[in-house]
Scaffold this motif. Structure first.
Motif, PDB file in Angstrom:
ATOM      1  N   TRP A 199       5.690   3.269   4.400  1.00 38.90           N
ATOM      2  CA  TRP A 199       5.271   4.239   3.382  1.00 38.90           C
ATOM      3  C   TRP A 199       6.281   5.369   3.396  1.00 38.90           C
ATOM      4  O   TRP A 199       6.477   6.038   4.409  1.00 38.90           O
ATOM      5  CB  TRP A 199       3.869   4.761   3.680  1.00 38.90           C
ATOM      6  CG  TRP A 199       2.801   3.730   3.438  1.00 38.90           C
ATOM      7  CD1 TRP A 199       2.968   2.467   2.957  1.00 38.90           C
ATOM      8  CD2 TRP A 199       1.397   3.878   3.690  1.00 38.90           C
ATOM      9  NE1 TRP A 199       1.767   1.813   2.885  1.00 38.90           N
ATOM     10  CE2 TRP A 199       0.781   2.652   3.324  1.00 38.90           C
ATOM     11  CE3 TRP A 199       0.595   4.908   4.171  1.00 38.90           C
ATOM     12  CZ2 TRP A 199      -0.590   2.449   3.444  1.00 38.90           C
ATOM     13  CZ3 TRP A 199      -0.774   4.709   4.285  1.00 38.90           C
ATOM     14  CH2 TRP A 199      -1.347   3.493   3.920  1.00 38.90           C
ATOM     15  N   ARG A 256      12.872   7.943  -5.309  1.00 39.36           N
ATOM     16  CA  ARG A 256      12.016   6.750  -5.317  1.00 39.36           C
ATOM     17  C   ARG A 256      12.799   5.541  -5.821  1.00 39.36           C
ATOM     18  O   ARG A 256      12.613   4.437  -5.339  1.00 39.36           O
ATOM     19  CB  ARG A 256      10.806   6.980  -6.228  1.00 39.36           C
ATOM     20  CG  ARG A 256       9.750   7.810  -5.569  1.00 39.36           C
ATOM     21  CD  ARG A 256       8.578   8.085  -6.487  1.00 39.36           C
ATOM     22  NE  ARG A 256       7.931   9.319  -6.035  1.00 39.36           N
ATOM     23  CZ  ARG A 256       7.344  10.186  -6.824  1.00 39.36           C
ATOM     24  NH1 ARG A 256       7.284   9.986  -8.103  1.00 39.36           N
ATOM     25  NH2 ARG A 256       6.792  11.276  -6.325  1.00 39.36           N
ATOM     26  N   HIS A 308       8.500  -4.130   3.088  1.00 45.22           N
ATOM     27  CA  HIS A 308       7.664  -3.736   1.956  1.00 45.22           C
ATOM     28  C   HIS A 308       7.581  -2.215   1.949  1.00 45.22           C
ATOM     29  O   HIS A 308       6.738  -1.627   2.633  1.00 45.22           O
ATOM     30  CB  HIS A 308       6.285  -4.366   2.123  1.00 45.22           C
ATOM     31  CG  HIS A 308       5.561  -4.492   0.832  1.00 45.22           C
ATOM     32  ND1 HIS A 308       4.330  -5.052   0.717  1.00 45.22           N
ATOM     33  CD2 HIS A 308       5.904  -4.125  -0.409  1.00 45.22           C
ATOM     34  CE1 HIS A 308       3.947  -5.015  -0.538  1.00 45.22           C
ATOM     35  NE2 HIS A 308       4.893  -4.449  -1.232  1.00 45.22           N
ATOM     36  N   ILE A 320       6.922   1.276   0.106  1.00 47.90           N
ATOM     37  CA  ILE A 320       6.216   1.856  -1.039  1.00 47.90           C
ATOM     38  C   ILE A 320       6.421   3.369  -1.034  1.00 47.90           C
ATOM     39  O   ILE A 320       6.295   4.014   0.011  1.00 47.90           O
ATOM     40  CB  ILE A 320       4.704   1.572  -0.979  1.00 47.90           C
ATOM     41  CG1 ILE A 320       4.451   0.110  -0.624  1.00 47.90           C
ATOM     42  CG2 ILE A 320       4.052   1.878  -2.315  1.00 47.90           C
ATOM     43  CD1 ILE A 320       3.003  -0.196  -0.337  1.00 47.90           C
ATOM     44  N   TYR A 363       5.536   7.234  -2.178  1.00 47.81           N
ATOM     45  CA  TYR A 363       4.432   8.101  -2.588  1.00 47.81           C
ATOM     46  C   TYR A 363       4.922   9.546  -2.607  1.00 47.81           C
ATOM     47  O   TYR A 363       5.864   9.902  -1.891  1.00 47.81           O
ATOM     48  CB  TYR A 363       3.259   8.011  -1.597  1.00 47.81           C
ATOM     49  CG  TYR A 363       2.644   6.644  -1.501  1.00 47.81           C
ATOM     50  CD1 TYR A 363       1.793   6.180  -2.496  1.00 47.81           C
ATOM     51  CD2 TYR A 363       2.914   5.818  -0.416  1.00 47.81           C
ATOM     52  CE1 TYR A 363       1.228   4.916  -2.411  1.00 47.81           C
ATOM     53  CE2 TYR A 363       2.343   4.557  -0.322  1.00 47.81           C
ATOM     54  CZ  TYR A 363       1.509   4.117  -1.321  1.00 47.81           C
ATOM     55  OH  TYR A 363       0.948   2.876  -1.246  1.00 47.81           O
ATOM     56  N   ASP A 375       0.129  12.450  -1.919  1.00 46.63           N
ATOM     57  CA  ASP A 375      -0.516  11.143  -1.878  1.00 46.63           C
ATOM     58  C   ASP A 375      -0.327  10.491  -0.518  1.00 46.63           C
ATOM     59  O   ASP A 375      -1.240   9.868   0.028  1.00 46.63           O
ATOM     60  CB  ASP A 375       0.057  10.226  -2.964  1.00 46.63           C
ATOM     61  CG  ASP A 375      -0.474  10.572  -4.338  1.00 46.63           C
ATOM     62  OD1 ASP A 375      -1.425  11.369  -4.407  1.00 46.63           O
ATOM     63  OD2 ASP A 375       0.066  10.064  -5.334  1.00 46.63           O
ATOM     64  N   LYS A 393      -3.223   9.261   1.897  1.00 45.57           N
ATOM     65  CA  LYS A 393      -3.305   7.851   2.273  1.00 45.57           C
ATOM     66  C   LYS A 393      -3.193   7.651   3.781  1.00 45.57           C
ATOM     67  O   LYS A 393      -3.936   6.882   4.381  1.00 45.57           O
ATOM     68  CB  LYS A 393      -2.182   7.062   1.579  1.00 45.57           C
ATOM     69  CG  LYS A 393      -2.495   6.660   0.166  1.00 45.57           C
ATOM     70  CD  LYS A 393      -1.432   5.765  -0.397  1.00 45.57           C
ATOM     71  CE  LYS A 393      -1.455   4.394   0.211  1.00 45.57           C
ATOM     72  NZ  LYS A 393      -2.393   3.483  -0.424  1.00 45.57           N
ATOM     73  N   TYR A 414     -10.231  19.424  -1.980  1.00 49.25           N
ATOM     74  CA  TYR A 414      -9.112  18.571  -1.579  1.00 49.25           C
ATOM     75  C   TYR A 414      -8.298  19.231  -0.461  1.00 49.25           C
ATOM     76  O   TYR A 414      -7.976  18.612   0.548  1.00 49.25           O
ATOM     77  CB  TYR A 414      -8.224  18.285  -2.791  1.00 49.25           C
ATOM     78  CG  TYR A 414      -7.025  17.428  -2.477  1.00 49.25           C
ATOM     79  CD1 TYR A 414      -7.142  16.050  -2.346  1.00 49.25           C
ATOM     80  CD2 TYR A 414      -5.772  18.003  -2.284  1.00 49.25           C
ATOM     81  CE1 TYR A 414      -6.052  15.265  -2.038  1.00 49.25           C
ATOM     82  CE2 TYR A 414      -4.671  17.216  -1.978  1.00 49.25           C
ATOM     83  CZ  TYR A 414      -4.820  15.847  -1.861  1.00 49.25           C
ATOM     84  OH  TYR A 414      -3.733  15.080  -1.548  1.00 49.25           O
ATOM     85  N   THR A 437      -4.486   4.081  -6.038  1.00 44.58           N
ATOM     86  CA  THR A 437      -3.461   4.490  -5.083  1.00 44.58           C
ATOM     87  C   THR A 437      -3.939   4.245  -3.656  1.00 44.58           C
ATOM     88  O   THR A 437      -3.181   3.781  -2.802  1.00 44.58           O
ATOM     89  CB  THR A 437      -3.145   5.995  -5.251  1.00 44.58           C
ATOM     90  OG1 THR A 437      -2.750   6.213  -6.599  1.00 44.58           O
ATOM     91  CG2 THR A 437      -2.027   6.441  -4.337  1.00 44.58           C
ATOM     92  N   LEU A 438      -5.197   4.532  -3.403  1.00 41.90           N
ATOM     93  CA  LEU A 438      -5.706   4.384  -2.037  1.00 41.90           C
ATOM     94  C   LEU A 438      -6.047   2.941  -1.708  1.00 41.90           C
ATOM     95  O   LEU A 438      -5.840   2.484  -0.586  1.00 41.90           O
ATOM     96  CB  LEU A 438      -6.942   5.268  -1.847  1.00 41.90           C
ATOM     97  CG  LEU A 438      -6.679   6.772  -1.917  1.00 41.90           C
ATOM     98  CD1 LEU A 438      -7.951   7.564  -1.747  1.00 41.90           C
ATOM     99  CD2 LEU A 438      -5.670   7.198  -0.859  1.00 41.90           C
ATOM    100  N   GLN A 495      -2.991  -0.653  -0.569  1.00 42.39           N
ATOM    101  CA  GLN A 495      -2.226  -0.279   0.620  1.00 42.39           C
ATOM    102  C   GLN A 495      -0.832  -0.907   0.616  1.00 42.39           C
ATOM    103  O   GLN A 495       0.096  -0.377   1.191  1.00 42.39           O
ATOM    104  CB  GLN A 495      -2.968  -0.730   1.888  1.00 42.39           C
ATOM    105  CG  GLN A 495      -4.321  -0.095   2.099  1.00 42.39           C
ATOM    106  CD  GLN A 495      -4.210   1.333   2.584  1.00 42.39           C
ATOM    107  OE1 GLN A 495      -4.077   2.246   1.788  1.00 42.39           O
ATOM    108  NE2 GLN A 495      -4.249   1.541   3.877  1.00 42.39           N
TER     109      GLN A 495
END
Lengths: 460, 606
Positions: free
Chosen positions: A49, A58, A78, A80, A82, A86, A90, B283, B543-544, B547
């Motif tokens: 991530w 990105r 892999h 990704i 963010y 975010d 996550k 948040y 988004t969550l 994964q």
């Protein structure tokens, strides 16, 4: 009596036709099947991530994954991307559920790495760092310096918990053409810097470019001035929550007063409160602005705007604290390996791959300031730097200037947000410098549980 | 002028209603059975699927939020019960008061301004020409994810190249151009305008459907008796759209309580604290290692928004469909072109930001430059559209389409029987009221905090990285609105119809499928559009859940063009415009049933 008969003339609702439902169910099922990743053939899938707030980054971040795959055929990466927000959301959830990725590129600011460290969610990378010679691959002392603050969050002092690959440093971007037109030299003292401002304004230019809608640039300005007045070593202890510290001390008040007076004098871009940093940068490249505080996180935009306008630009460290100025350089991201990572060894290999000269060269081409030992690898001689002399100036300033410290990275909830909000109000004339330090001290002393704000008459 | 208040309402009813209805004694087939009969008829089967999904993915996380509000927890270490300390911490924080005040203001304004604006537009469209075109165009903003709405309005409000300030400069008023988002006095109001822009289309659609359903005979009668426009509006139109008003208010209350991305992306709560609102507090605290405080803020937010909803709920049940024709009536456009002109101006105001989006897509390099776009077609670049497509827009649209359509279908399949049971099968009393309240609370989901227990739930069920991890919670989250709207509409169906069905031997299931659902098609369409649009625009959940990044939806793809540094406005604009197409088609397909009148019921009784 005309009661309707149910069956003959009342059609069943077309919206729930079984065929439609069946179709949708099958479609979602198919989507579900398609979403499953096949893993087999002895391949290891490394889940990464990657956090960045730059959409341009990105786009090229996948290159890091592909280049690693090229040298490690049995690994499928892999990666990704963010945004930082975010990613923080996550990662907190994934860590608390025990299902994190193998590797993540995250901010050392709170809650980020501090929160993960405090709850023992990260793998200690000290032995991996020693085995792979990571410290020598990075700028001298950088790895130790980067990890030093983590001791206050529960990490063992001297241990490696995170590894940076790119720096974030704050410098002053300037318009070479305007500087020459105003018969000015790159200022080497605060007095010279201040003297240039009225001169630029009198000539019809904007002395200081600014877009502070998102708050961070005003915050950076305030902290740059603080760094110009206070030795970095002091700030480091204050960042580590020195009990004697107070924002109500003269240097912090002076920094607030100075930036406030600049705003009152109209040195900043007009309407800077409603212009964000990106917009402010574009305005700078309109050619009417003399100086602009920038973070190297904006380098991709600087490269784009430079290519678009061909404006001759340069970078220098803000004058203060020594002949070579001061360059705040903290808060940049680091690579972490979660304790629950499924492929920690492969993750370590990936970090090692990132610390090679090839990766440093690639980062340079993207406009970044690599954390690598550039002198050792001769990377400063790289051919592409000729096309971007400002990037070379950035790196040189970084090498010679005093490294400044962002005190708002102290592990106190709301400190950064409080500073951004109150500097916004200070610059727009809704708050006095004395209130800025009061509000900051309020948050600092209460460890984030109390905050105060200036009341604005007539606020919606 | 004075006019007997009953003249317009009584006469047409008398003229159309069959006298046999009045003369015949009502059928004695019980439609609302006793508890024993209710149980025997397996009423739970109508309710259980919806209630189970809703309880699992909404109520249970909400209950957990209630618990979390009473503990100190950073998400990792053991929870410590601290009673009401989180509430007291919030209450003692001056900044929290500011956020609370802003949220209350927003909620109150949301219940007044957008509904009135939508009603005005609906009236104009009703009496103007080409209402379908107007309505379809008005729905565009509702199809944009909140993050895109935020970016659109960042462009609109830009003091450098925003069209508002450019316009003022052209008028020679450049010096007085406000700093919309930079001035603490203006910022919250400016954001509210942006939010209103994005929601007003939904309200207009609902109002238009309600107005179109009013029987033309009432209007003609009122005209014959010399009633003026104001009288007709107050005594015919307003009573005729009472339930539509309730629906719109419910929608706005729910949407206002969930405003987050718009503020987060544009101002982040600034300048200073001028735009801080409760969801930002939730948040910031929940993901700043103070989950308990975030949960406490969420509880307070639910309290703020629940009050207006409780007030408006009875309206949903007491609409005046005696004024309805039961079918869409296309009003003849007035001879005066004023309504069309006014509607065109209103529409232009709605469409202008989208047209600006097109300009940004075609002249990406000009955004934020001092000169701004030059509007020269020879300089237009279409490459942004190709780039977005190559970055996976086609796949993202496909995924979003399937997910949103699945959610809409799921909502209809589950909500219809649940509302049917709530209306006809469950005895009126404490149980039915409790169930109603349960659904009502679900309208006020504090997403920024709700996501924490929801994520753990999805992880526990192994639903991460699967479309079901998005579809199930999305269905559950859309169910409250759908059930409440359907319940409101079903309650207006005359019981005689169901009694007739029962006499003819139709089972409860047959009565639902053959009688009730066809008569509530407008409400079904509204529920479908709502759930589709909600799912289509959802950002945080995909988004969550994804994964491994395998479930790229339209909002997640568009968000990848947005950043603190160097937002790619050209790609964002092109992507936003491309993303609107599929859902617009769905809207056009469903628009007809939603505009077929709010009470087709009456036709059946005549």
């Amino acid at each position: 009596m005309v009661h309707p008969r149910p069956t003959p003339y009342m059609p069943a609702c077309s919206l729930i036709r079984p065929s439609l439902i069946l179709f949708l169910t099958l479609s979602v099922l198919l989507l579900g099947c398609g979403a499953q990743h096949a893993a087999g053939n002895g391949q290891t899938t490394l889940a990464i991530w990657y956090g960045t707030d730059d959409p341009v980054e990105r786009a090229w971040s996948q290159h890091l994954a592909r280049s690693f795959e090229a040298s490690h055929p049995k690994v499928s990466v892999h990666l990704i991307d963010y945004s930082y927000e975010d990613l923080n959301t996550k990662l907190q959830l994934a860590l608390s559920a025990g299902d994190p990725p193998d590797l993540a590129y995250v901010t050392p600011r709170g809650p980020g790495i501090p929160a993960y460290l405090a709850t023992h969610q990260l793998r200690d990378l000290t032995s991996a760092a020693n085995q792979n010679g990571w410290s020598a691959r990075l700028q001298s002392g950088l790895l130790a310096r980067y990890n030093r603050p983590f001791a206050q969050y529960g990490a063992t002092a001297g241990h490696v918990m995170a590894v940076p690959t790119s720096l974030a440093a704050v410098g002053i971007l300037y318009n070479k053409r305007l500087l020459s037109r105003l018969h000015l030299a790159v200022p080497t003292s605060l007095a010279a810097f201040e003297a240039a401002l009225p001169r630029a304004k009198a000539a019809g230019y904007v002395p200081l470019g600014m877009g502070n809608a998102d708050g961070w640039l005003g915050d950076d300005w305030y902290l740059t001035l603080v760094n110009a007045f206070v030795p970095a070593v002091t700030l480091q202890s204050e960042q580590r929550l020195s009990p004697d510290f107070s924002f109500a001390r003269p240097p912090y008040i002076r920094a607030g007063r100075l930036i406030h007076s600049w705003a009152q004098s109209g040195y900043f871009t007009r309407d800077f409160g409603g212009i964000d940093a990106q917009e402010g940068m574009d305005l700078f490249f309109g050619g009417k602005t003399l100086f602009q505080l920038v973070s190297s996180s904006q380098n991709s935009q600087i490269m784009q705007d430079e290519a678009r306008t061909q404006l001759p630009i340069g970078i220098f460290a803000f004058p203060g604290q020594g002949a070579d100025g001061v360059m705040p350089q903290s808060g940049y991201e680091g690579w972490i390996v979660p304790a629950a990572a499924k492929h920690p060894a492969t993750a370590v290999s990936f970090i090692t791959h990132l610390l090679t000269p090839n990766t440093a060269r690639f980062l340079l081409t993207q406009g970044l300031l690599p954390a690598h030992n550039l002198r050792q690898d001769g990377l400063l001689q790289a051919r592409h730097l000729g096309a971007h002399p400002w990037q070379r100036e950035y790196l040189q300033a970084l090498a010679t200037a005093q490294p400044g410290v962002y005190i708002d990275a102290a592990p106190i909830a709301n400190l950064n947000a409080t500073m951004e909000a109150n500097v916004q109000l200070l610059l727009q004339g809704y708050e006095e410098p004395s209130f800025l330090v009061t509000s900051l001290q309020d948050v600092y002393a209460s460890h984030g549980s109390h905050g105060s704000s200036a009341r604005i008459d007539g606020e919606f | 002028m004075s006019m007997p208040p009953t003249a317009a309402t009584e006469a047409p009813r008398a003229s159309t209603a069959n006298s046999e209805i009045a003369e015949q004694p009502p059928l004695q087939v019980p439609v609302t059975p006793s508890f024993a009969v209710w149980w025997r008829r397996l009423t739970p089967l109508y309710l259980i699927p919806a209630l189970a999904l809703y309880s699992l993915f909404v109520l249970w996380p909400l209950i957990q939020i209630g618990w979390l509000a009473l503990v100190r927890w950073d998400g990792f270490t053991p929870q410590i019960f601290i009673g009401l300390d989180n509430f007291s911490t919030l209450w003692n924080n001056q900044l929290f008061h500011t956020s609370m005040w802003h949220s209350v203001l927003w909620e109150v304004a949301a219940l007044l301004i957008p509904p009135m604006l939508a009603l005005g537009l609906a009236l104009l469209f009703t009496h103007g020409r080409a209402p379908t075109l107007f309505l379809s165009s008005l729905f565009f903003p509702a199809l944009l994810p909140p993050t895109v709405v935020a970016s659109v309005w960042l462009l609109m409000y830009s003091p450098v190249s925003g069209p508002l300030d450019i316009g003022l400069r052209l008028l020679g008023l450049g010096g007085s151009a406000p700093d919309w988002l930079g001035d603490p006095h203006l910022a919250l109001g400016a954001l509210f305008v942006a939010w209103t822009w994005s929601v007003v289309g939904i309200g207009t659609l609902v109002y238009y459907a309600g107005i179109a359903a009013i029987d033309e005979a009432f209007i003609q009668l009122a005209l014959m008796e010399g009633a003026g426009p104001l009288w007709r509006f107050l005594h015919v139109t307003l009573p005729g759209i009472r339930r539509a008003i309730a629906v719109v208010v419910l929608i706005n209350a729910a949407l206002a309580a969930q405003v987050f991305d718009l503020v987060f992306v544009t101002t982040g709560g600034g300048p200073g604290y001028a735009t801080t609102i409760l969801p930002l507090e939730e948040y910031g605290r929940a993901f700043g290692a103070e989950i308990g405080q975030g949960a406490a803020a969420a509880c307070l937010q639910i309290g703020v928004a629940l009050v207006p909803m409780l007030l408006v709920l009875p309206l949903l049940r007491h609409g005046d469909e005696t004024l309805s024709s039961g079918e869409e009536t296309r009003r003849r456009p007035l001879r005066s072109s004023l309504p069309t002109l006014a509607a065109s101006l209103g529409l232009l105001a709605i469409l202008f930001p989208l047209l600006w989006l097109l300009v940004v897509a075609l002249e990406p390099g000009k955004v934020f430059t001092v000169t701004g776009p030059d509007f020269n077609p020879t300089h237009w670049q279409w490459s942004s559209f190709a780039t977005v497509w190559n970055q996976g827009m086609g796949d993202a649209v496909g995924t979003s389409l399937l997910l949103a359509a699945g959610v809409a279908a799921g909502v209809i399949v589950l909500a219809a029987p649940a509302a049917y049971a709530l209306t006809y099968l469950i005895p009126t009393g404490i149980l039915s009221r409790a169930l109603l309240l349960l659904w009502l609370i679900g309208l006020l989901q504090p997403t920024p905090v709700l996501i924490i227990p929801l994520f753990h739930l999805l992880y526990g069920f192994g639903l991460l990285n699967t479309p079901w991890g998005i579809v199930f919670p999305e269905i559950a989250r859309s169910l409250p609105f759908a059930v409440l709207v359907l319940w409101g509409f079903m309650g207006q169906i005359p019981r005689e119809i169901l009694q007739a069905g029962a006499v003819d031997g139709a089972s409860p299931l047959q009565r639902m499928l053959r009688l009730v659902l066809p008569l509530t098609r407008p409400a079904l369409a509204i529920a479908a559009i709502w759930s589709f649009a909600s799912s289509w625009n959802e950002y945080l959940l995909p988004t969550l859940v994804s994964q491994d990044g395998s479930l790229q939806t339209v909002p997640t793809l568009l968000a990848s063009f947005i950043g603190k540094y160097n937002t790619q406005f050209g790609l964002l604009a092109a992507g936003s415009l491309m993303a609107m197409a599929p859902s617009l088609i769905l809207y056009l397909l469903l628009r007809r049933p939603s505009a077929t009148g709010l009470a087709a019921v009456e036709r059946g009784t005549r």
